[in-house]
Each structure stands twice: as C-alpha cells, then as structure tokens.
Design a protein around this motif. Structure first.
Motif, PDB file in Angstrom:
ATOM      1  N   ARG A   1       6.465   2.998  16.730  1.00 35.45           N
ATOM      2  CA  ARG A   1       6.022   2.626  18.082  1.00 35.45           C
ATOM      3  C   ARG A   1       7.036   1.693  18.739  1.00 35.45           C
ATOM      4  O   ARG A   1       7.328   1.828  19.936  1.00 35.45           O
ATOM      5  N   PHE A   2       7.569   0.778  17.961  1.00 38.84           N
ATOM      6  CA  PHE A   2       8.542  -0.182  18.499  1.00 38.84           C
ATOM      7  C   PHE A   2       9.798   0.526  18.991  1.00 38.84           C
ATOM      8  O   PHE A   2      10.282   0.281  20.104  1.00 38.84           O
ATOM      9  N   VAL A   3      10.351   1.416  18.165  1.00 42.42           N
ATOM     10  CA  VAL A   3      11.583   2.110  18.542  1.00 42.42           C
ATOM     11  C   VAL A   3      11.324   3.037  19.731  1.00 42.42           C
ATOM     12  O   VAL A   3      12.130   3.110  20.673  1.00 42.42           O
ATOM     13  N   ARG A   4      10.216   3.745  19.724  1.00 42.34           N
ATOM     14  CA  ARG A   4       9.895   4.661  20.824  1.00 42.34           C
ATOM     15  C   ARG A   4       9.786   3.899  22.143  1.00 42.34           C
ATOM     16  O   ARG A   4      10.196   4.397  23.194  1.00 42.34           O
ATOM     17  N   ALA A   5       9.253   2.682  22.108  1.00 38.64           N
ATOM     18  CA  ALA A   5       9.136   1.887  23.328  1.00 38.64           C
ATOM     19  C   ALA A   5      10.515   1.483  23.847  1.00 38.64           C
ATOM     20  O   ALA A   5      10.729   1.410  25.067  1.00 38.64           O
ATOM     21  N   ARG A   6      11.447   1.222  22.933  1.00 35.57           N
ATOM     22  CA  ARG A   6      12.791   0.824  23.330  1.00 35.57           C
ATOM     23  C   ARG A   6      13.650   2.029  23.728  1.00 35.57           C
ATOM     24  O   ARG A   6      14.533   1.909  24.579  1.00 35.57           O
ATOM     25  N   GLN A   7      13.441   3.172  23.082  1.00 38.50           N
ATOM     26  CA  GLN A   7      14.246   4.361  23.341  1.00 38.50           C
ATOM     27  C   GLN A   7      13.328   5.570  23.415  1.00 38.50           C
ATOM     28  O   GLN A   7      13.070   6.252  22.423  1.00 38.50           O
ATOM     29  N   PRO A   8      12.793   5.860  24.615  1.00 35.72           N
ATOM     30  CA  PRO A   8      11.885   7.005  24.765  1.00 35.72           C
ATOM     31  C   PRO A   8      12.521   8.333  24.395  1.00 35.72           C
ATOM     32  O   PRO A   8      11.807   9.280  24.048  1.00 35.72           O
ATOM     33  N   ASP A   9      13.861   8.408  24.474  1.00 41.23           N
ATOM     34  CA  ASP A   9      14.549   9.661  24.161  1.00 41.23           C
ATOM     35  C   ASP A   9      15.024   9.732  22.707  1.00 41.23           C
ATOM     36  O   ASP A   9      15.967  10.480  22.399  1.00 41.23           O
TER      37      ASP A   9
ATOM     38  N   LEU B   1      17.426   9.251  15.569  1.00 42.33           N
ATOM     39  CA  LEU B   1      18.678   9.663  16.196  1.00 42.33           C
ATOM     40  C   LEU B   1      18.651   9.326  17.688  1.00 42.33           C
ATOM     41  O   LEU B   1      17.594   9.082  18.266  1.00 42.33           O
ATOM     42  N   ASN B   2      19.850   9.307  18.286  1.00 40.24           N
ATOM     43  CA  ASN B   2      19.988   8.935  19.695  1.00 40.24           C
ATOM     44  C   ASN B   2      19.460   7.523  19.919  1.00 40.24           C
ATOM     45  O   ASN B   2      18.932   7.201  20.987  1.00 40.24           O
ATOM     46  N   THR B   3      19.616   6.689  18.899  1.00 41.70           N
ATOM     47  CA  THR B   3      19.103   5.319  18.930  1.00 41.70           C
ATOM     48  C   THR B   3      20.209   4.395  18.445  1.00 41.70           C
ATOM     49  O   THR B   3      20.647   4.491  17.299  1.00 41.70           O
ATOM     50  N   GLU B   4      20.644   3.510  19.324  1.00 43.77           N
ATOM     51  CA  GLU B   4      21.809   2.670  19.003  1.00 43.77           C
ATOM     52  C   GLU B   4      21.388   1.250  18.655  1.00 43.77           C
ATOM     53  O   GLU B   4      20.771   0.548  19.467  1.00 43.77           O
ATOM     54  N   VAL B   5      21.745   0.843  17.437  1.00 43.88           N
ATOM     55  CA  VAL B   5      21.520  -0.542  17.031  1.00 43.88           C
ATOM     56  C   VAL B   5      22.568  -1.402  17.740  1.00 43.88           C
ATOM     57  O   VAL B   5      23.760  -1.115  17.699  1.00 43.88           O
TER      58      VAL B   5
ATOM     59  N   VAL C   1      16.618  19.913  24.359  1.00 43.42           N
ATOM     60  CA  VAL C   1      16.224  20.821  23.280  1.00 43.42           C
ATOM     61  C   VAL C   1      15.275  20.117  22.322  1.00 43.42           C
ATOM     62  O   VAL C   1      14.250  20.676  21.899  1.00 43.42           O
ATOM     63  N   ALA C   2      15.605  18.862  21.961  1.00 43.42           N
ATOM     64  CA  ALA C   2      14.802  18.139  20.973  1.00 43.42           C
ATOM     65  C   ALA C   2      13.406  17.805  21.483  1.00 43.42           C
ATOM     66  O   ALA C   2      12.437  17.827  20.712  1.00 43.42           O
ATOM     67  N   THR C   3      13.298  17.500  22.777  1.00 42.04           N
ATOM     68  CA  THR C   3      11.991  17.085  23.295  1.00 42.04           C
ATOM     69  C   THR C   3      11.098  18.262  23.639  1.00 42.04           C
ATOM     70  O   THR C   3       9.903  18.073  23.916  1.00 42.04           O
ATOM     71  N   ASN C   4      11.635  19.468  23.610  1.00 41.65           N
ATOM     72  CA  ASN C   4      10.815  20.657  23.867  1.00 41.65           C
ATOM     73  C   ASN C   4      10.192  21.225  22.603  1.00 41.65           C
ATOM     74  O   ASN C   4       9.594  22.302  22.637  1.00 41.65           O
ATOM     75  N   VAL C   5      10.349  20.504  21.496  1.00 39.21           N
ATOM     76  CA  VAL C   5       9.734  20.955  20.249  1.00 39.21           C
ATOM     77  C   VAL C   5       8.218  20.809  20.359  1.00 39.21           C
ATOM     78  O   VAL C   5       7.719  19.747  20.745  1.00 39.21           O
TER      79      VAL C   5
END
Length: 561
Positions: free
Chosen positions: A498-506, A182-186, A542-546
């Motif tokens: 890993r690939f998606v996280r590198a492109r969209q840290p959030d 989520l929060n990831t735009e193709v 909220v999501a990153t404080n999990v």
C-alpha cells in the motif's frame, strides 16, 4: 569425448558443483576465480556425464564433437589450462564442496524481510541465496519497468545464449516469497530510510551505471558518445532510445579495447539481416540498415600484450567479423610474442597468437571491417560543429596520428554513482564495505545496509561472478540478523504494498512484467526472440491492462505479503 566450455561462459560456478569428478577449474574457492576470463574443463579428467551441460545457465558447454567451427579453438583453450602430466591421469574427487547456505534463525515476529535495490545478476543471485531458507521474504525494487539489468540492456543482441541466464532469474522471481516492485525508483519514489522501516535490511545491487569519461578537448562535440550508451541504444534501454547515433560517416573510432568496445564494433559491422533475427531494438536495426560505416577502429593506449578484451571475446570476434591490423601493429604483436612465456602467461600468449593471424589493413575489403590499433593515446577530438577526427599521439613519443571519424565513442570503463543516504568512495566508485556490509568513514557498519555486485567491488568480473559476490554479502547479512544486529521493522509485512502504490501508482508487479514479456515475445512473431518495447509509457500501458486476478488469489497474495 570431453565436454568443452565456450565463449558464452558466465562463470557463475554452477557447473563446478555439478561435476562429479571435479574437473572444472578454477573453482569459486580457488585463487583467480573472481578474475578468470572463463572456466575450463580438463579433457583428461572429464567422464562425459553431461552434468555440467544441465547445470550451465547460459548453454555454454558442449561435447567436443558437437562444436560449431567457430568454437573449435576452445578445445585447445580448455586443455591448455591444465599442466602436462606425463601420461598420468589427474587426481579426481567427489563433487566439489558446495558452500553452505546461510541458516536463518527465525524470530517470533515474522520472517526476515530484505529489500534488494536493483534487479540485475547480483540482485537475483542475492535473492536466490536468501530464499534457500524458509522464513525469508525478498522485495526487489527496480527503477525500470523491466528487470534483469545488464542481461537485458547490456548483453549484445547477437549473444542470445548468454541471455539464457534469465530463465534462472525467472525461476527465482516465481517463488512465492519474492515480490517485484518495478518502475519504482529508490531515492525518488521512496527513500533508504523508508525502506528500512519496512525491512530488516536493504541490499543495494545497482551496478556501476556511469561511464568513466575521457578528459580531452572536443569530447563533448556532437558525434561523440560512450560505447556504453550505444550498447543501451541498440538494446532498447528506454533512457537511450533517442540517442543520436550518426552512422553516416565511413569510419567509427572507439577509444578503449575491452569487451564492450568489441561488442559495439561487432554490432556496427554485422550484416543487419543477421541482426534482424535477434532482439536488437527496431530503431537501431533501421539505423544499421542505412549505415555508411565501412570501418570501426578500436584504439588502445597500450600494446597488444596489454589488450583489455578477453581471449574468448577475441576468438568470437575473429570468427564473426573481418578483423585486421596495420603493418606496424603486426610488428608490435610479433615483438610482444617474443617476450611472453606461454608457461607463465598462457592467456596473453594465446591472445597474441590469434592477433598474429589477422589480416592486414592494406588488403582490400568487401564488407565493413574492424581494425585493432595499438599504442595510440587520445589527444583531442577534432571538428568545428561536430566530431570529424581524433588526434592521437603514439604512446611514449611525440609522433601525432589523426584518424578521420564520423562517430567517436569512448569505452574506458564504468564507475558507480552515489546512493542517497549511504557513504561513497568517489575514487573507486563504490560504496565502502567490508564483505558487503556498508561501513562509514570510521569503518563502522551502517545498520541494515549492504551491497553486492559492482557497487560493492567495482566493475570487474562477469555475469556469474556476482553469484559468489552476492553469497558473501548474504551470509554476512544473515549473520547480523541472527546476532540481533538487525531490529524488526517498524511496519508490518502487509503495509509495504500500500505504501509503495501510494508513492508510485504506476508500479509494475510480476504480473505486469509477465504481460510485457509475453507481448514482446509475441511481437517477435517466432522470427526474433522478442521485439522490445522502448517506451516506459508503452510498457506501463501493457502492464496495467492485465486483468485483475481472482479475489481468492488476491487475498492469498495479501496474506503472504
């Protein structure tokens, strides 16, 4: 005591397959299912087993003895779908045949990996169909921090029963072979080609997000917008939370009379205290509490018999709101009634009969009301610095009519928008396809590319219509995989995260979405279903404080990916 389907029917067909005597029609394999306004239970054939009640994902089915007063018209409506039998019982059968799930022929290189872009009903039904098989992994990409598309951002807040379909979607998303991005735009964070490097296929279920625009002078003035934008505004869509919705005038005009127009008219005239018990966005509730609107005019270009709204929506509207017609429109209804054969067109006849019972706009009103208006073709929006009125011509004549309005909304349909890297039909607003397989200008399949939902077939049908639509696409996708037409991805299964996280840290995963969901429900304090976040920044926070899951769980998740 037969069961009855009510206006919150989603038409996904689950009840059809659950019924042991095949008394719910039209079925997904019968003509007209895809465009049916609702499904109907045969009151004579129904054996009162209740199987359909358990199967319905939106709680739309009840025994006829337990209906609310506003639902009573659906008893006759369900029965009217079935022809007279001269006292004979209808033929019954065993369970309606359930379509076979696509059988995946597993390869030694690993599971079938499918990326689904979008997370609304078409996307979730496609994921469900794919995950009926072992050896399949589904990754769902959604540009918003929250999933489920129009079920969250499009269904009216006072239609909470319809939103119950998200419980089904939650069960699909909880499967170990399913992953949310989520929060990831193709198209922004990653491309179509990059998705194909990590998947055998990419299935787009992105809907038809754009509005069809009314091409008349003045439509861009302040005080004009689309009904779809207002729906997103009161539903808390983060991209529309700041929409300037001015309710300081006494009248709103909506051009177009489909279900969305009725939804907006109903919300704008409903007692805010009633809406305060729903999941309507806080900013919208505050605006409605200070609203000066006394009348919403829903204007249609054609006559009453051609009304675009569905009969269930009309019945629900008249039960909840003060709905009136001008005397001239009452005459139009009577004229249309005289020309409609109930046997040939029972739904239109039933709509007209409901309209014929509406009150007159000449009568005084003690609360905000909705006026349905017909034979009005919009000519221009009037006003100097902002919208002040709409000039119409009476359809088929040179007669002019002006209706004052402090807010002018258009509701004339949806249109898909192009997807980078895929062909597009701008006229139809869809990606060209054959049974969900994307095709190019020469009608040749575009390798690994598929569509489902409105971007596939155009903006038609209801939430559940996407189930059969998605199933067709998935069956063709699996057939292509089994026939060797979908080559193995370049990268292994563990590389995607890993690939998606590198492109969209959030990026927000399932745990992040659960944290948002839990917080929204908690903010509702038991009085409201939820109090929605409307800021992406808030939701990401909220999501990153999990708290991070235990190491053992993280290792298992990595191995599964």
């Amino acid at each position: 005591m037969p069961h009855v389907i009510t206006q919150s029917c989603c038409s996904d067909g689950s009840c059809v397959y659950a019924c042991p005597v095949n008394c719910i029609h039209p079925t997904p394999d019968e003509p007209g299912f895809a465009t049916a306004e609702m499904l109907y239970i045969d009151p004579v054939a129904c054996v009162d087993c209740g199987a359909c009640v358990s199967a319905c994902p939106v709680g739309a089915i009840s025994p006829d003895s337990k209906l609310e007063p506003a639902q009573l018209p659906f008893v006759e409506l369900n029965a009217s779908f079935y022809p007279a039998r001269d006292g004979k019982l209808p033929p019954t059968s065993k369970l309606a045949p359930v379509p076979e799930a696509p059988v995946v022929h597993r390869r030694p290189g690993g599971p079938l990996r499918v990326a689904i872009v979008g997370s609304g009903p078409a996307a979730m039904y496609a994921a469900d169909e794919l995950l009926t098989q072992d050896g399949v992994r589904v990754n769902v990409f959604e540009k918003l921090p929250t999933p489920y598309g129009l079920v969250r951002a499009g269904v009216a807040p006072d239609h909470q029963a319809t939103k119950r379909v998200t419980r089904l979607f939650d069960r699909i998303a909880a499967r170990p072979e399913f992953t949310f991005y989520l929060n990831t735009e193709v198209g922004a964070h990653l491309s179509h080609g990059e998705l194909l490097e990590h998947h055998h296929a990419v299935l787009y279920a992105v809907g038809a997000p754009d509005d069809r625009r009314l091409d008349v002078d003045g439509i861009g003035l302040p005080g004009t917008a689309t009904a779809t934008e207002v729906v997103a505004w009161y539903n808390g869509h983060p991209e529309f939370a700041g929409l300037p919705v001015d309710l300081s005038g006494e009248r709103v005009v909506i051009v177009g009379n489909g279900n969305v127009a009725l939804d907006v008219a109903r919300i704008l005239t409903t007692d805010p205290d009633a809406l305060a018990r729903t999941d309507i966005a806080d900013h919208a509730l505050a605006a409605l509490r200070s609203s000066a609107v006394r009348e919403v005019v829903v204007a249609a270009r054609r006559g009453p018999a051609a009304s675009a709204f569905t009969l269930p929506e009309l019945i629900g509207l008249t039960a909840a709101c003060d709905v009136v017609l001008d005397p001239a429109d009452h005459d139009r209804v009577q004229a249309d009634l005289a020309g409609v054969d109930a046997a040939r067109d029972p739904l239109t006849r039933a709509k007209l009969e409901v309209l014929a019972k509406l009150g007159s706009s000449d009568a005084p009103s003690t609360r905000p009301r909705i006026r349905l208006a017909y034979q009005l073709t919009p000519h221009r929006v009037l006003g100097d610095s902002r919208a002040e009125a709409v000039a119409f011509t009476v359809t088929g004549s040179d007669e002019r009519v002006e209706i004052d309005a402090g807010l002018v909304l258009t509701s004339i349909g949806y249109h898909g928008k192009p997807i980078r890297g895929l062909p597009f039909d701008p006229g139809a607003g869809v990606v060209p396809n054959r049974g969900g397989r994307v095709v190019d200008d020469e009608d040749a399949p575009v390798p690994g590319s598929y569509v489902a939902g409105w971007i596939k077939r155009g903006p038609t049908g209801f939430i559940g219509t996407n189930k059969s639509c998605a199933a067709e696409t998935v069956h063709n996708l699996v057939a292509d995989y089994n026939d060797g037409r979908l080559p193995d991805p370049v990268h292994g299964t563990s590389a995607l995260h890993r690939f998606v996280r590198a492109r969209q840290p959030d990026l927000i995963d399932a745990a992040g979405w659960k944290a948002i969901d839990d917080d929204e429900v908690a903010r509702g304090c038991g009085v409201r279903p939820r109090d929605k976040f409307t800021s992406v920044t808030e939701m990401v926070g909220v999501a990153t404080n999990v708290p991070a899951p235990p190491m053992r769980q993280r290792v298992f998740a990595a191995l599964r990916r």
